[in-house]
Enzyme design. Structure first.
Site, PDB file in Angstrom:
ATOM      1  CB  ALA A 196       7.376  50.823  31.464  1.00 17.69           C
ATOM      2  CB  CYS A 222      -7.601  50.897  29.639  1.00 15.63           C
ATOM      3  SG  CYS A 222      -7.779  49.585  30.377  1.00 15.63           S
ATOM      4  CD  GLU A 251      15.213  47.396  37.864  1.00 17.01           C
ATOM      5  OE1 GLU A 251      14.458  48.368  37.548  1.00 17.01           O
ATOM      6  OE2 GLU A 251      15.057  46.215  38.170  1.00 17.01           O
ATOM      7  CB  CYS A 288      -3.691  48.238  33.426  1.00 15.12           C
ATOM      8  SG  CYS A 288      -4.707  48.112  31.842  1.00 15.12           S
ATOM      9  CG  ASP A 312       2.558  51.532  37.530  1.00 17.87           C
ATOM     10  OD1 ASP A 312       1.989  52.431  36.457  1.00 17.87           O
ATOM     11  OD2 ASP A 312       2.759  50.383  37.643  1.00 17.87           O
ATOM     12  CE  LYS A 326      -0.996  54.720  40.836  1.00 12.48           C
ATOM     13  NZ  LYS A 326      -0.236  56.213  40.559  1.00 12.48           N
ATOM     14  CB  THR A 327      -1.517  52.779  31.398  1.00 13.72           C
ATOM     15  OG1 THR A 327      -1.625  53.980  31.091  1.00 13.72           O
ATOM     16  CG2 THR A 327      -2.896  52.257  32.043  1.00 13.72           C
ATOM     17  CB  ALA A 328       2.881  50.881  29.453  1.00 10.49           C
ATOM     18  CB  ALA A 329      -0.839  53.965  27.387  1.00 15.64           C
ATOM     19  CD  GLN A 341       4.797  45.457  35.032  1.00 18.72           C
ATOM     20  OE1 GLN A 341       3.748  45.819  35.745  1.00 18.72           O
ATOM     21  NE2 GLN A 341       5.847  45.908  35.406  1.00 18.72           N
TER      22      GLN A 341
HETATM   23  C1  FAD Z   1      -2.063  42.726  34.066  1.00 17.14           C
HETATM   24  C2  FAD Z   1      -1.532  43.784  33.797  1.00 17.14           C
HETATM   25  C3  FAD Z   1      -1.948  44.520  32.520  1.00 17.14           C
HETATM   26  C4  FAD Z   1      -1.537  45.723  32.324  1.00 17.14           C
HETATM   27  N1  FAD Z   1      -2.130  46.177  30.679  1.00 17.14           N
HETATM   28  C5  FAD Z   1      -1.797  47.539  30.503  1.00 17.14           C
HETATM   29  C6  FAD Z   1      -2.130  47.766  28.995  1.00 17.14           C
HETATM   30  O1  FAD Z   1      -2.775  47.311  28.465  1.00 17.14           O
HETATM   31  N2  FAD Z   1      -1.589  49.065  28.675  1.00 17.14           N
HETATM   32  C7  FAD Z   1      -0.619  49.906  29.571  1.00 17.14           C
HETATM   33  O2  FAD Z   1      -0.284  50.710  28.854  1.00 17.14           O
HETATM   34  N3  FAD Z   1      -0.276  49.427  30.516  1.00 17.14           N
HETATM   35  C8  FAD Z   1      -0.821  48.147  31.011  1.00 17.14           C
HETATM   36  N4  FAD Z   1      -0.392  47.729  32.261  1.00 17.14           N
HETATM   37  C9  FAD Z   1       0.454  48.675  33.205  1.00 17.14           C
HETATM   38  C10 FAD Z   1       1.992  48.847  32.923  1.00 17.14           C
HETATM   39  O3  FAD Z   1       2.606  47.572  32.625  1.00 17.14           O
HETATM   40  C11 FAD Z   1       2.583  49.718  34.049  1.00 17.14           C
HETATM   41  O4  FAD Z   1       2.016  50.901  34.186  1.00 17.14           O
HETATM   42  C12 FAD Z   1       3.942  49.836  33.694  1.00 17.14           C
HETATM   43  O5  FAD Z   1       4.888  48.903  33.547  1.00 17.14           O
HETATM   44  C13 FAD Z   1       4.550  50.914  34.940  1.00 17.14           C
HETATM   45  O6  FAD Z   1       5.959  51.264  34.503  1.00 17.14           O
HETATM   46  P1  FAD Z   1       6.866  51.850  35.726  1.00 17.14           P
HETATM   47  O7  FAD Z   1       8.251  51.925  35.116  1.00 17.14           O
HETATM   48  O8  FAD Z   1       6.271  52.680  36.414  1.00 17.14           O
HETATM   49  O9  FAD Z   1       7.134  50.479  36.967  1.00 17.14           O
HETATM   50  P2  FAD Z   1       7.788  49.100  36.278  1.00 17.14           P
HETATM   51  O10 FAD Z   1       7.568  48.652  34.806  1.00 17.14           O
HETATM   52  O11 FAD Z   1       6.823  48.389  37.337  1.00 17.14           O
HETATM   53  O12 FAD Z   1       9.159  49.207  36.747  1.00 17.14           O
HETATM   54  C14 FAD Z   1       9.584  49.411  38.163  1.00 17.14           C
HETATM   55  C15 FAD Z   1      11.001  49.104  38.315  1.00 17.14           C
HETATM   56  O13 FAD Z   1      11.789  49.535  39.483  1.00 17.14           O
HETATM   57  C16 FAD Z   1      12.257  48.469  39.980  1.00 17.14           C
HETATM   58  N5  FAD Z   1      12.386  48.750  41.319  1.00 17.14           N
HETATM   59  C17 FAD Z   1      11.566  48.464  42.364  1.00 17.14           C
HETATM   60  N6  FAD Z   1      12.146  48.889  43.724  1.00 17.14           N
HETATM   61  C18 FAD Z   1      12.952  49.546  43.455  1.00 17.14           C
HETATM   62  C19 FAD Z   1      14.160  49.966  44.253  1.00 17.14           C
HETATM   63  N7  FAD Z   1      14.031  50.023  45.783  1.00 17.14           N
HETATM   64  N8  FAD Z   1      15.367  50.546  43.718  1.00 17.14           N
HETATM   65  C20 FAD Z   1      15.505  50.452  42.244  1.00 17.14           C
HETATM   66  N9  FAD Z   1      14.378  49.902  41.536  1.00 17.14           N
HETATM   67  C21 FAD Z   1      13.433  49.422  42.007  1.00 17.14           C
HETATM   68  C22 FAD Z   1      11.827  47.257  39.675  1.00 17.14           C
HETATM   69  O14 FAD Z   1      12.298  46.113  39.640  1.00 17.14           O
HETATM   70  C23 FAD Z   1      11.174  47.652  38.196  1.00 17.14           C
HETATM   71  O15 FAD Z   1      12.214  47.192  37.240  1.00 17.14           O
HETATM   72  C24 FAD Z   1      -0.620  46.469  32.723  1.00 17.14           C
HETATM   73  C25 FAD Z   1       0.012  46.040  33.862  1.00 17.14           C
HETATM   74  C26 FAD Z   1      -0.557  44.810  34.449  1.00 17.14           C
HETATM   75  C27 FAD Z   1       0.222  43.986  35.752  1.00 17.14           C
END
Ligand code: FAD
Length: 417
Positions: free
Chosen positions: A15, A343, A37, A163, A300, A308-311, A45
């Site tokens: 995200a 959330c 990636e 979340c 995250d 820790k949210t997409a928001a 998610q």
């Molecule tokens: C059950 C559940 C419910 C949720 N509900 C909500 C909600 O209602 N509202 C909301 O806003 N958020 C919600 N979230 C949270 C939201 O999905 C996350 O906060 C968001 O996806 C985090 O984004 P990110 O980019 O930090 O991590 P991610 O989206 O997890 O992406 C991380 C990326 O890094 C890559 N990566 C990992 N290791 C490496 C490496 N060594 N080298 C290169 N790349 C790597 C992975 O492949 C992945 O693509 C929820 C999550 C879950 C699991």
């Protein structure tokens, strides 16, 4: 193959990573950007909650990574492994080393399934399910459909987790399914959380206690799941009393939804970028690394205290992008992130309580005049239709629309009971 030096290098194309790349591209057509990636699939998610509750399919949460990253951004399909910030390089699993001028680190967090004894052996079997992974979320819905009566347990590990409302959201969806089937009174539903209350923000915690009471759910605070025996259908919790004494108790279950413990990815924990707790050590407002000024962390994996949210990412990305483009022009960074996170608490199969808050538990809604504690259909529509659209069509594509979130919108309600 990469040219081994990219002015802007992003680690993680989830995200946060894709949104940073595409937003930066819209603001600056020339700057050269690369993303490391490994995955070809990108999951929405936040949709996992409603997949587990049977109101969405896993397929609806999936897109091809290749269709999301702007074609002018170089995609390096590999894992980052080690960071050499003094040399401005990152080493990859393939053996390549990539140089950068600015580094954005956002590889998400890691699910520590093995911190709960017996969990790995029994997840996806024996009515042990979890919404937290695309590999396990569909089994949650299977369990909810198949169970006719008995004890259904829902657990929450110590924070921080993604979340923090999600462990209880699925419980309300399950309870509403049972109610709609006319079998709610045949269930003993229990919420067992390592936290001392229902939710970190008291304003919402109070409102959630009413939701819990309405379903007849029993709450157990300071209960941390430590072991699970799938075939015997027992779960063991470490319970902490008010004096800090710990004892173990074991409960029988017919179904259990487990939220696994979570931490920073191991390669971040052991890197020079980590703080004492293992997360990326950044300034909470500018998201700039506290030691290396050309490195930023968000999403995250960041060591910030927001939800820790997409928001949260929607509000963090413009700050990171502006700050890198400012540094490139020798201008100062801005401390523009106030800790916003959101959330959407699915309190039934057609209502949501939209919890929006910022650092220090400030209640900061995006909607004026609406009491955020009310369970509303409009926000259920948001959860199932509006927010996914906002994610795929606006945020991920790198469009900036700043919907203000203001404490003043909540003032009136904060004074009400
Ligand atoms: C059950 C559940 C419910 C949720 N509900 C909500 C909600 O209602 N509202 C909301 O806003 N958020 C919600 N979230 C949270 C939201 O999905 C996350 O906060 C968001 O996806 C985090 O984004 P990110 O980019 O930090 O991590 P991610 O989206 O997890 O992406 C991380 C990326 O890094 C890559 N990566 C990992 N290791 C490496 C490496 N060594 N080298 C290169 N790349 C790597 C992975 O492949 C992945 O693509 C929820 C999550 C879950 C699991």
């Amino acid at each position: 193959m990469s040219n081994k030096h990219h002015p802007v290098l992003i680690i993680g194309g989830g995200a946060a990573g894709v949104t940073v790349a595409n937003t930066m591209r819209r603001q600056n057509a020339k700057i050269e950007i690369a993303i490391v990636e490994p995955s070809e699939i990108h999951y929405y998610q936040p949709g996992f909650t409603i997949v587990g509750g049977g109101a969405y399919t896993l397929k609806q949460t999936i897109r091809n990574e290749a269709d999301l990253i702007h074609p002018s951004v170089t995609w390096i399909k590999d894992y980052a492994e080690t960071f050499q910030p003094d040399d401005k390089t990152v080493s990859l699993r393939s053996g390549d080393t990539i140089g950068y001028d600015y580094l954005v680190v956002c590889p998400g967090l890691q699910l520590d399934w093995d911190k709960i004894e017996g969990l790995k052996e029994t997840i996806n079997k024996n009515n042990v399910c979890s919404n937290y992974s695309p590999d396990t979320v569909e089994y949650t819905w299977e369990c909810i459909q198949n169970i006719k009566e008995g004890t259904a347990l829902f657990t929450q590990p110590p924070l921080p987790i993604k979340c923090a409302g999600a462990p209880q959201k699925i419980m309300y969806l399950a309870a509403d399914r049972f109610r709609k089937r006319g079998t709610l009174d045949k269930f003993n539903i229990e919420f067992l959380t390592a936290a001392p209350g229902m939710f970190g923000v008291p304003f919402f915690a109070k409102a959630l206690s009413k939701v819990v009471a309405d379903y007849g759910i029993k709450t157990n605070f300071n209960h941390n799941l430590v072991a699970i025996d799938g075939p015997a259908k027992t779960a063991t919790f470490e319970v902490t009393d008010s004096e800090g004494n710990k004892q173990r108790i074991t409960k029988n279950f017919d179904m259990i939804h487990v939220t696994p413990p979570q931490s920073a990815p191991d390669f971040i924990k052991k890197s020079p970028l980590a703080n004492a707790a293992g997360w990326i050590d950044v300034n909470p407002k500018s998201l700039q690394h506290n030691k290396f000024s050309n490195i930023f962390g968000l999403g995250d994996a960041a060591g910030t205290s927001n939800a820790k949210t997409a928001a949260a990412i929607r509000k963090q990305v413009p700050v990171v992008v502006d700050n890198i483009l400012s540094l490139a022009e020798s201008k100062a960074v801005r401390e523009g992130y106030d800790g916003y996170g959101s959330c959407p608490l699915t309190t039934s199969l057609n209502t949501v309580m939209l919890a929006e808050f910022s650092y220090d538990g400030k209640v900061t809604p995006s909607f004026p005049f609406l009491d955020p504690r009310k369970n509303r259909f409009i926000w259920w529509w948001g959860k199932t239709t509006g927010f996914p659209w906002l994610y795929w069509q606006i945020m991920i594509k790198g469009y900036r629309i700043d919907i203000p979130h203001l404490e003043s919108y909540a003032k009136k309600f904060l004074n009400e009971n």
